[in-house]
Design an enzyme around this catalytic site. Structure first.
Site, short mmCIF file in Angstrom:
data_model
loop_
_atom_site.label_atom_id
_atom_site.label_comp_id
_atom_site.label_asym_id
_atom_site.label_seq_id
_atom_site.Cartn_x
_atom_site.Cartn_y
_atom_site.Cartn_z
N HIS A 1 -8.46 -8.28 4.28
CA HIS A 1 -7.33 -7.38 4.07
C HIS A 1 -6.64 -7.61 2.72
O HIS A 1 -6.24 -6.66 2.05
CB HIS A 1 -6.32 -7.53 5.22
CG HIS A 1 -5.20 -6.56 5.18
ND1 HIS A 1 -5.37 -5.21 5.43
CD2 HIS A 1 -3.88 -6.73 4.93
CE1 HIS A 1 -4.20 -4.60 5.32
NE2 HIS A 1 -3.29 -5.50 5.01
N LEU B 1 0.81 -1.22 0.00
CA LEU B 1 0.00 0.00 0.00
C LEU B 1 0.84 1.27 0.00
O LEU B 1 0.36 2.33 -0.40
CB LEU B 1 -0.96 0.02 1.19
CG LEU B 1 -2.21 -0.83 1.04
CD1 LEU B 1 -3.04 -0.79 2.32
CD2 LEU B 1 -3.05 -0.39 -0.15
N GLU C 1 -6.61 -14.90 6.06
CA GLU C 1 -7.95 -15.32 6.48
C GLU C 1 -8.95 -14.17 6.55
O GLU C 1 -10.11 -14.39 6.84
CB GLU C 1 -7.85 -16.00 7.85
CG GLU C 1 -7.03 -17.27 7.82
CD GLU C 1 -6.89 -17.91 9.18
OE1 GLU C 1 -7.44 -17.36 10.16
OE2 GLU C 1 -6.22 -18.94 9.27
#
EC number: 2.5.1.78
Length: 164
Positions: A95, A59, A92
């Protein structure tokens, strides 16, 4: 595991004298090292030089490219293009989807808005094994592919007279 497909397209890869920016996210250090090795080798084969900036994660790559290219342009030495290198491995939670989509979106917006030849070498994979296979310069060489894409776009812009 299937071997990643390789592009066989012959593109203009003569970037003699051009100076590229590589921004790498080293969240996965060994994968980042392989991506970087491939990108550096591709730029060397194109007879281009590079400057390297490292950031924590995928990011952060788009804003690092924006900052570095702006600084270089103000200094009178703009980059010929940029190469984004990193890896996002599915976990999981949601994100993964956010990081994968938003980093790609921001890179595309940056490239189009600034007419910046940019190769996106941010891997988005399900497993570390997939990342290793794609990052390895002797197998997937996605770092090299990203650098070759940036060089090809630089050469296209040069032929079109679009370089400043």
């Amino acid at each position: 595991m299937a071997i990643p497909r390789r592009s066989l397209t012959e593109l203009d890869q003569n970037a003699a004298g051009a100076h590229f920016l590589i921004v790498e996210a080293r969240y996965y250090d060994s994968i980042g090292a392989m991506l970087l090795a491939g990108a550096k080798a591709a730029l060397e084969r194109a007879r281009a030089s590079h400057e390297l900036v490292s950031v924590p994660g995928a990011l952060e790559i788009p804003i690092a490219i924006e900052i570095a290219t702006d600084q270089a342009k103000r200094a009178g030495a703009p980059f010929a293009g940029a190469v984004a290198l990193g890896c996002v491995i599915r976990g999981e939670t949601y994100h993964f989807e956010i990081v994968a989509a938003e980093s790609a979106r921001a890179l595309m917006q940056l490239a189009v808005a600034h007419k910046l030849p940019l190769g996106n070498g941010i891997l988005t994979v399900d497993t570390e094994a997939q990342a290793e296979e794609r990052a390895d310069p002797d197998r997937g060489d996605k770092g090299g592919d990203a650098a070759r894409a940036a060089v090809a776009l630089h050469c296209l812009a040069r032929r079109a007279g679009a370089l400043s």
